[in-house]
Design a protein around this motif. Structure first.
Motif, PDB file in Angstrom:
ATOM      1  N   ASP A  48     -29.773 -66.053 -27.773  1.00 53.31           N
ATOM      2  CA  ASP A  48     -30.031 -66.722 -29.055  1.00 53.31           C
ATOM      3  C   ASP A  48     -28.992 -67.812 -29.314  1.00 53.31           C
ATOM      4  O   ASP A  48     -29.324 -68.902 -29.775  1.00 53.31           O
ATOM      5  CB  ASP A  48     -29.993 -65.720 -30.212  1.00 53.31           C
ATOM      6  CG  ASP A  48     -31.108 -64.706 -30.177  1.00 53.31           C
ATOM      7  OD1 ASP A  48     -32.154 -64.982 -29.556  1.00 53.31           O
ATOM      8  OD2 ASP A  48     -30.916 -63.616 -30.757  1.00 53.31           O
ATOM      9  N   LEU A  49     -27.741 -67.489 -29.032  1.00 54.51           N
ATOM     10  CA  LEU A  49     -26.661 -68.445 -29.236  1.00 54.51           C
ATOM     11  C   LEU A  49     -26.835 -69.661 -28.336  1.00 54.51           C
ATOM     12  O   LEU A  49     -26.653 -70.797 -28.772  1.00 54.51           O
ATOM     13  CB  LEU A  49     -25.305 -67.783 -28.984  1.00 54.51           C
ATOM     14  CG  LEU A  49     -24.084 -68.670 -29.172  1.00 54.51           C
ATOM     15  CD1 LEU A  49     -23.984 -69.156 -30.610  1.00 54.51           C
ATOM     16  CD2 LEU A  49     -22.827 -67.931 -28.765  1.00 54.51           C
ATOM     17  N   GLU A  50     -27.210 -69.426 -27.097  1.00 53.14           N
ATOM     18  CA  GLU A  50     -27.442 -70.535 -26.163  1.00 53.14           C
ATOM     19  C   GLU A  50     -28.541 -71.455 -26.685  1.00 53.14           C
ATOM     20  O   GLU A  50     -28.395 -72.682 -26.685  1.00 53.14           O
ATOM     21  CB  GLU A  50     -27.820 -69.982 -24.794  1.00 53.14           C
ATOM     22  CG  GLU A  50     -27.985 -71.038 -23.730  1.00 53.14           C
ATOM     23  CD  GLU A  50     -28.319 -70.424 -22.379  1.00 53.14           C
ATOM     24  OE1 GLU A  50     -29.167 -71.017 -21.688  1.00 53.14           O
ATOM     25  OE2 GLU A  50     -27.754 -69.376 -22.028  1.00 53.14           O
ATOM     26  N   HIS A  51     -29.624 -70.880 -27.178  1.00 49.27           N
ATOM     27  CA  HIS A  51     -30.728 -71.684 -27.731  1.00 49.27           C
ATOM     28  C   HIS A  51     -30.268 -72.458 -28.964  1.00 49.27           C
ATOM     29  O   HIS A  51     -30.634 -73.629 -29.137  1.00 49.27           O
ATOM     30  CB  HIS A  51     -31.924 -70.803 -28.072  1.00 49.27           C
ATOM     31  CG  HIS A  51     -32.604 -70.218 -26.886  1.00 49.27           C
ATOM     32  ND1 HIS A  51     -33.226 -70.968 -25.923  1.00 49.27           N
ATOM     33  CD2 HIS A  51     -32.743 -68.926 -26.486  1.00 49.27           C
ATOM     34  CE1 HIS A  51     -33.717 -70.185 -24.990  1.00 49.27           C
ATOM     35  NE2 HIS A  51     -33.429 -68.933 -25.308  1.00 49.27           N
ATOM     36  N   LEU A  52     -29.480 -71.832 -29.816  1.00 48.31           N
ATOM     37  CA  LEU A  52     -28.966 -72.489 -31.010  1.00 48.31           C
ATOM     38  C   LEU A  52     -28.068 -73.663 -30.632  1.00 48.31           C
ATOM     39  O   LEU A  52     -28.195 -74.758 -31.192  1.00 48.31           O
ATOM     40  CB  LEU A  52     -28.177 -71.492 -31.867  1.00 48.31           C
ATOM     41  CG  LEU A  52     -27.500 -72.099 -33.076  1.00 48.31           C
ATOM     42  CD1 LEU A  52     -28.064 -71.481 -34.343  1.00 48.31           C
ATOM     43  CD2 LEU A  52     -26.006 -71.872 -33.020  1.00 48.31           C
ATOM     44  N   ALA A  94     -25.346 -78.836 -18.882  1.00 47.51           N
ATOM     45  CA  ALA A  94     -23.993 -79.188 -19.311  1.00 47.51           C
ATOM     46  C   ALA A  94     -23.304 -78.024 -20.017  1.00 47.51           C
ATOM     47  O   ALA A  94     -22.096 -77.827 -19.862  1.00 47.51           O
ATOM     48  CB  ALA A  94     -24.035 -80.407 -20.232  1.00 47.51           C
ATOM     49  N   LEU A  95     -24.058 -77.242 -20.769  1.00 50.86           N
ATOM     50  CA  LEU A  95     -23.492 -76.121 -21.518  1.00 50.86           C
ATOM     51  C   LEU A  95     -23.130 -74.953 -20.610  1.00 50.86           C
ATOM     52  O   LEU A  95     -22.065 -74.361 -20.742  1.00 50.86           O
ATOM     53  CB  LEU A  95     -24.481 -75.657 -22.588  1.00 50.86           C
ATOM     54  CG  LEU A  95     -24.038 -74.501 -23.475  1.00 50.86           C
ATOM     55  CD1 LEU A  95     -22.868 -74.919 -24.346  1.00 50.86           C
ATOM     56  CD2 LEU A  95     -25.198 -74.032 -24.337  1.00 50.86           C
ATOM     57  N   GLY A  96     -24.005 -74.624 -19.701  1.00 52.26           N
ATOM     58  CA  GLY A  96     -23.789 -73.434 -18.875  1.00 52.26           C
ATOM     59  C   GLY A  96     -24.205 -72.181 -19.625  1.00 52.26           C
ATOM     60  O   GLY A  96     -24.745 -72.242 -20.727  1.00 52.26           O
ATOM     61  N   LYS A  97     -23.927 -71.046 -19.049  1.00 58.04           N
ATOM     62  CA  LYS A  97     -24.295 -69.769 -19.654  1.00 58.04           C
ATOM     63  C   LYS A  97     -23.246 -69.320 -20.667  1.00 58.04           C
ATOM     64  O   LYS A  97     -22.053 -69.582 -20.505  1.00 58.04           O
ATOM     65  CB  LYS A  97     -24.408 -68.680 -18.578  1.00 58.04           C
ATOM     66  CG  LYS A  97     -25.587 -68.862 -17.663  1.00 58.04           C
ATOM     67  CD  LYS A  97     -26.846 -68.514 -18.391  1.00 58.04           C
ATOM     68  CE  LYS A  97     -28.041 -68.607 -17.478  1.00 58.04           C
ATOM     69  NZ  LYS A  97     -29.273 -68.487 -18.207  1.00 58.04           N
ATOM     70  N   VAL A  98     -23.701 -68.614 -21.689  1.00 54.97           N
ATOM     71  CA  VAL A  98     -22.798 -67.992 -22.646  1.00 54.97           C
ATOM     72  C   VAL A  98     -22.269 -66.714 -22.001  1.00 54.97           C
ATOM     73  O   VAL A  98     -23.046 -65.858 -21.573  1.00 54.97           O
ATOM     74  CB  VAL A  98     -23.514 -67.681 -23.979  1.00 54.97           C
ATOM     75  CG1 VAL A  98     -22.609 -66.895 -24.903  1.00 54.97           C
ATOM     76  CG2 VAL A  98     -23.990 -68.966 -24.640  1.00 54.97           C
ATOM     77  N   LEU A 138     -18.860 -78.934 -31.015  1.00 59.87           N
ATOM     78  CA  LEU A 138     -19.859 -78.022 -31.560  1.00 59.87           C
ATOM     79  C   LEU A 138     -19.369 -76.577 -31.486  1.00 59.87           C
ATOM     80  O   LEU A 138     -19.542 -75.808 -32.432  1.00 59.87           O
ATOM     81  CB  LEU A 138     -21.182 -78.170 -30.809  1.00 59.87           C
ATOM     82  CG  LEU A 138     -22.295 -77.219 -31.227  1.00 59.87           C
ATOM     83  CD1 LEU A 138     -22.655 -77.397 -32.700  1.00 59.87           C
ATOM     84  CD2 LEU A 138     -23.510 -77.426 -30.352  1.00 59.87           C
ATOM     85  N   LEU A 139     -18.744 -76.196 -30.376  1.00 59.03           N
ATOM     86  CA  LEU A 139     -18.267 -74.824 -30.222  1.00 59.03           C
ATOM     87  C   LEU A 139     -17.257 -74.461 -31.298  1.00 59.03           C
ATOM     88  O   LEU A 139     -17.265 -73.332 -31.806  1.00 59.03           O
ATOM     89  CB  LEU A 139     -17.645 -74.626 -28.835  1.00 59.03           C
ATOM     90  CG  LEU A 139     -18.596 -74.699 -27.653  1.00 59.03           C
ATOM     91  CD1 LEU A 139     -17.819 -74.525 -26.350  1.00 59.03           C
ATOM     92  CD2 LEU A 139     -19.713 -73.685 -27.756  1.00 59.03           C
ATOM     93  N   TYR A 196     -20.528 -67.758 -35.866  1.00 58.10           N
ATOM     94  CA  TYR A 196     -21.020 -66.722 -34.968  1.00 58.10           C
ATOM     95  C   TYR A 196     -19.929 -66.338 -33.976  1.00 58.10           C
ATOM     96  O   TYR A 196     -19.946 -66.728 -32.823  1.00 58.10           O
ATOM     97  CB  TYR A 196     -22.251 -67.201 -34.181  1.00 58.10           C
ATOM     98  CG  TYR A 196     -23.399 -67.627 -35.056  1.00 58.10           C
ATOM     99  CD1 TYR A 196     -24.217 -66.675 -35.668  1.00 58.10           C
ATOM    100  CD2 TYR A 196     -23.666 -68.966 -35.276  1.00 58.10           C
ATOM    101  CE1 TYR A 196     -25.258 -67.068 -36.477  1.00 58.10           C
ATOM    102  CE2 TYR A 196     -24.724 -69.362 -36.071  1.00 58.10           C
ATOM    103  CZ  TYR A 196     -25.507 -68.406 -36.675  1.00 58.10           C
ATOM    104  OH  TYR A 196     -26.546 -68.796 -37.472  1.00 58.10           O
ATOM    105  N   SER A 197     -18.944 -65.594 -34.450  1.00 59.59           N
ATOM    106  CA  SER A 197     -17.821 -65.260 -33.568  1.00 59.59           C
ATOM    107  C   SER A 197     -18.117 -64.064 -32.662  1.00 59.59           C
ATOM    108  O   SER A 197     -17.498 -63.916 -31.610  1.00 59.59           O
ATOM    109  CB  SER A 197     -16.564 -64.984 -34.398  1.00 59.59           C
ATOM    110  OG  SER A 197     -16.796 -63.953 -35.317  1.00 59.59           O
ATOM    111  N   ILE A 198     -19.055 -63.227 -33.050  1.00 60.80           N
ATOM    112  CA  ILE A 198     -19.390 -62.036 -32.268  1.00 60.80           C
ATOM    113  C   ILE A 198     -20.879 -62.074 -31.919  1.00 60.80           C
ATOM    114  O   ILE A 198     -21.722 -62.257 -32.783  1.00 60.80           O
ATOM    115  CB  ILE A 198     -19.086 -60.731 -33.064  1.00 60.80           C
ATOM    116  CG1 ILE A 198     -17.632 -60.712 -33.526  1.00 60.80           C
ATOM    117  CG2 ILE A 198     -19.434 -59.509 -32.241  1.00 60.80           C
ATOM    118  CD1 ILE A 198     -16.600 -60.711 -32.414  1.00 60.80           C
ATOM    119  N   VAL A 199     -21.172 -61.930 -30.618  1.00 68.60           N
ATOM    120  CA  VAL A 199     -22.563 -61.868 -30.162  1.00 68.60           C
ATOM    121  C   VAL A 199     -22.747 -60.646 -29.274  1.00 68.60           C
ATOM    122  O   VAL A 199     -21.780 -60.089 -28.750  1.00 68.60           O
ATOM    123  CB  VAL A 199     -22.992 -63.148 -29.399  1.00 68.60           C
ATOM    124  CG1 VAL A 199     -22.887 -64.356 -30.291  1.00 68.60           C
ATOM    125  CG2 VAL A 199     -22.202 -63.332 -28.138  1.00 68.60           C
TER     126      VAL A 199
END
Length: 76
Positions: free
Chosen positions: A5-9, A28-32, A62-63, A70-73
């Motif tokens: 979800d965070l990656e999509h956001l 460019a982002l890579g995996k969370v 952005l991060l 959203y500090s905890i996923v």
């Protein structure tokens, strides 16, 4: 929120703020990466951005904002 979800956001916000395509930003982002809560109690996720200097700078800015909200996923 899950890592997926965070990656999509993140990708959606990058497209909205900087333009481009989801595929370009996804590369460019890579995996969370979800870290162990025992050792990362304040923010348990991270990414390792790649891409151009401008893309990495946009991702890092952005991060900083997203980590406050959203500090905890969860894995997934």
């Amino acid at each position: 929120m899950t890592a997926s979800d965070l990656e999509h956001l993140l990708i959606a916000r990058l497209i909205r703020e900087r333009g481009g395509t989801s595929q370009t930003w996804k590369r460019a982002l890579g995996k969370v990466i979800v870290r162990d809560m025992d050792t990362h109690a304040h923010c348990n996720w991270d990414v390792t951005p790649s891409g151009t200097d401008a893309q990495r700078a946009a991702i890092e800015r952005l991060l900083d904002d997203v980590r406050l909200e959203y500090s905890i996923v969860a894995d997934g």
